[in-house]
Structures are given as structure tokens and as C-alpha cells.
Design a protein around this motif. Structure first.
Motif, PDB file in Angstrom:
ATOM      1  N   PHE A 141    -114.123  26.160 -69.102  1.00 15.94           N
ATOM      2  CA  PHE A 141    -112.811  26.344 -68.472  1.00 15.94           C
ATOM      3  C   PHE A 141    -111.884  25.200 -68.886  1.00 15.94           C
ATOM      4  CE2 PHE A 141    -109.758  25.779 -65.033  1.00 15.94           C
ATOM      5  CZ  PHE A 141    -109.328  27.068 -64.782  1.00 15.94           C
ATOM      6  N   ALA A 142    -112.413  23.976 -68.859  1.00 17.88           N
ATOM      7  CA  ALA A 142    -111.583  22.814 -69.193  1.00 17.88           C
ATOM      8  C   ALA A 142    -111.090  22.872 -70.632  1.00 17.88           C
ATOM      9  CB  ALA A 142    -112.373  21.526 -68.957  1.00 17.88           C
ATOM     10  N   PHE A 143    -111.962  23.299 -71.530  1.00 18.98           N
ATOM     11  CA  PHE A 143    -111.629  23.214 -72.961  1.00 18.98           C
ATOM     12  C   PHE A 143    -111.020  24.495 -73.524  1.00 18.98           C
ATOM     13  CE2 PHE A 143    -114.381  19.572 -72.508  1.00 18.98           C
ATOM     14  CZ  PHE A 143    -113.873  18.657 -73.423  1.00 18.98           C
ATOM     15  N   THR A 144    -111.450  25.669 -73.031  1.00 22.39           N
ATOM     16  CA  THR A 144    -111.082  26.905 -73.741  1.00 22.39           C
ATOM     17  C   THR A 144    -110.336  27.945 -72.905  1.00 22.39           C
ATOM     18  OG1 THR A 144    -113.138  28.112 -73.289  1.00 22.39           O
ATOM     19  CG2 THR A 144    -113.158  26.643 -75.186  1.00 22.39           C
ATOM     20  N   SER A 145    -110.192  27.759 -71.616  1.00 22.68           N
ATOM     21  CA  SER A 145    -109.446  28.754 -70.825  1.00 22.68           C
ATOM     22  C   SER A 145    -107.941  28.514 -71.014  1.00 22.68           C
ATOM     23  CB  SER A 145    -109.802  28.620 -69.338  1.00 22.68           C
ATOM     24  OG  SER A 145    -109.067  27.561 -68.758  1.00 22.68           O
ATOM     25  N   PRO A 146    -107.112  29.407 -70.493  1.00 20.14           N
ATOM     26  CA  PRO A 146    -105.648  29.163 -70.569  1.00 20.14           C
ATOM     27  C   PRO A 146    -105.184  27.981 -69.711  1.00 20.14           C
ATOM     28  CG  PRO A 146    -106.130  31.476 -70.043  1.00 20.14           C
ATOM     29  CD  PRO A 146    -107.438  30.733 -69.937  1.00 20.14           C
TER      30      PRO A 146
END
Ligand SMILES: O=C(O)CCC(=O)C(=O)O
Length: 276
Positions: free
Chosen positions: A80-85
Motif C-alpha cells: 500500500f505504501a509503495f504501490t497503491s494510489p
């Protein structure tokens, strides 16, 4: 800076964030994120991290469960931290090309939890100066307005810093000293003076709020609905490590930063721009 047309944000949303200090962004995260994060949160509650806190006194109903740094222990949270919007949303709201993931904070109120989250704002807890700090408060369950966090509209622009408090019933002052800090006003006693922001929310909706926006939350009086919320904290390029006398929260140490440094380091990873 370029605007990503796929982001669930308009220029009007950004202007409202700057004006009000808190906005609700509808359906910012797809169901897959909500399911993965919900599973990670349930796993974390079974095997919490070293900074876990239980804010419900023994013998009282419900459970106000708090933990930190899930990104370091759960793949879904790290992804979530690196690849979510999320990082792009944070970048756009802050008006910052660079985004650093500062930390995350799990706040679960199980059914019948009486404990309030006291009125406070977040930046005095942090050893960080700068304007570009935004939190994304992401509920994993449907939340009605009377269970949602409430925000005092525009309070991030008051130019006031309030002394931190622990999240226990009644609030106990932390030992942070800074000439800027004053006592939090009794917001409930002066409700007529303010405008409050809170929302009915569905999973996938998220609240973005500035680190100086005053907020507090009721208990969860529902006898059946959980209120699992995961707040992630993001900093922009104007954020600098700062000294604070006393106890900061969360007590994240071992980063090797000196006052005046930009934050990016192993503990506070830079998530935008993405390295080639
Ligand atoms: O979830 C809550 O009860 C409060 C959230 C909060 O204070 C925060 O995210 O800073």
C-alpha cells in the motif's frame, strides 16, 4: 507538477483540502486493497507489534486497540505504501513532487467501545517541521457519521500548536515541551463556535487531513459493527527532522537523522518519485 487523470481527485478537492484541512475522497481504493489490508489488520491484532497499546481499561466493554508500523510487518501494508494510489494522492494534496512515508497507525474500536479519541492535532507529536504532512484515515468497515472521526474545519490555519495528549479516557499530557504549545481548548464546550466535518463512509472511501487539523472521535456504540481504521502519514519535500524536548509519538528511533535533515531514510522511505 503533472496531474494523474486516473486519481480520484479534482482541483476543487485539492482547494478544499487546503481550505478545510480535511476532505473525504470517495472510492479511492479498490476492493482488493480493502480486503488485503483488512486481513493484515486482523493478523496484526493477533500478533501485534512492539508499540501496541490497549486504550480500554480492564473490565470495560469493547476494545480500543492501537498499533503502529504495520508496513514493516505485513506485505499488504508495505505494498500500500509503495504501490497503491495513496502516495500519488498525498503528493497532489501536498503539492509536493517528493513523498516520504512517515509511519502508520492502526486504530480499532470494536463494538461497544466507550473510549473517545480526545481532541488533538498530530504534528506536535512528531519531530517534524514543515507544512507538507498529510494523513490518510482509511476505514476497513463501513462507518456512520456518528462513529467517524470529526475534524474542526480550517483549524490547520489557526497558527496554533496544541500540547499532545495520550489517547486515554480524559487524556494525560505527554512530556513534550515547546514554547509553541498551548492546552487544547474544550472543543465540546464551544461547539457552536466551530464547523465540524465528518462523513458516512463505505470501505474504499478515505479521509485526507492536514497534520495541524484538530480532530477527535467518539467511541463505537454500535453493538455489531467494527470500526477498524488504518491511518498512514505522508510527508512532502518541505518536511524537516526537528528536535523536540520530551516524548514523541510514535517513538521511532535509530534513523540517524539530524535536525534540519530531509526525512528520507530506511525508516521513513521515499515512495515518490519512484526510483528508475
Ligand atoms: O481513529 C481515531 O479514533 C482517531 C484517528 C486519529 O487521531 C488520527 O488518525 O490521527
Amino acid at each position: 507538477m503533472s496531474h494523474d487523470a486516473t486519481l480520484p481527485l479534482t482541483d476543487a478537492d485539492v482547494a478544499r483540502y487546503q481550505e478545510d484541512g480535511a476532505i473525504c475522497i470517495r472510492q479511492a481504493f479498490a476492493r482488493d486493497w480493502i480486503e488485503r489490508l483488512g486481513a493484515a489488520i486482523d493478523a496484526d491484532m493477533k500478533t501485534p507489534g512492539p508499540m501496541v497499546r490497549i486504550n480500554t481499561p480492564a473490565g470495560k466493554p469493547g476494545l480500543f486497540f492501537v498499533d503502529f508500523q504495520l508496513w514493516q510487518r505485513h506485505d499488504a501494508c508495505r505494498d500500500f505504501a509503495f504501490t497503491s494510489p495513496a502516495a500519488d494522492i498525498a503528493a497532489r494534496l501536498m503539492g509536493s513532487h517528493e513523498v516520504v512515508y512517515y509511519h502508520d497507525h492502526l486504530l480499532v474500536k470494536e463494538p461497544d467501545t466507550e473510549e473517545r479519541t480526545p481532541w488533538h492535532h498530530d504534528q506536535p507529536y512528531y519531530p517534524i517541521d514543515g507544512q507538507q504532512i498529510v494523513s490518510l484515515w482509511l476505514p476497513l468497515d463501513a462507518v456512520s457519521r456518528d462513529v467517524c472521526v470529526e475534524y474542526v474545519r480550517g483549524s490547520h490555519r489557526w497558527g496554533r500548536w496544541f500540547a499532545p495528549k495520550f489517547f486515554r479516557q480524559g487524556g494525560v499530557d505527554l512530556q513534550v515541551q515547546d514554547a509553541r504549545f498551548e492546552a487544547v481548548p474544550d472543543i465540546d464546550a464551544e461547539r457552536g463556535k466551530h464547523t465540524f466535518l465528518a462523513w458516512d463512509m463505505e470501505p474504499g472511501d478515505v479521509i485526507a487531513f492536514h497534520a495541524l487539523t484538530l480532530h477527535g472521535a467518539p467511541g463505537n456504540r454500535s453493538s455489531s459493527r467494527r470500526r477498524r481504521a488504518w491511518a498512514t502519514r505522508w510527508c512532502g519535500e518541505d518536511a524537516r527532522y526537528a528536535t523536540r524536548v520530551g516524548q514523541i509519538s510514535p517513538p521511532l528511533e535509530g534513523h540517524g537523522l539530524e535536525p534540519g535533515d530531509k526525512l528520507a531514510c530506511d525508516l521513513f522511505p521515499r515512495v515518490r518519485p519512484i526510483a528508475p
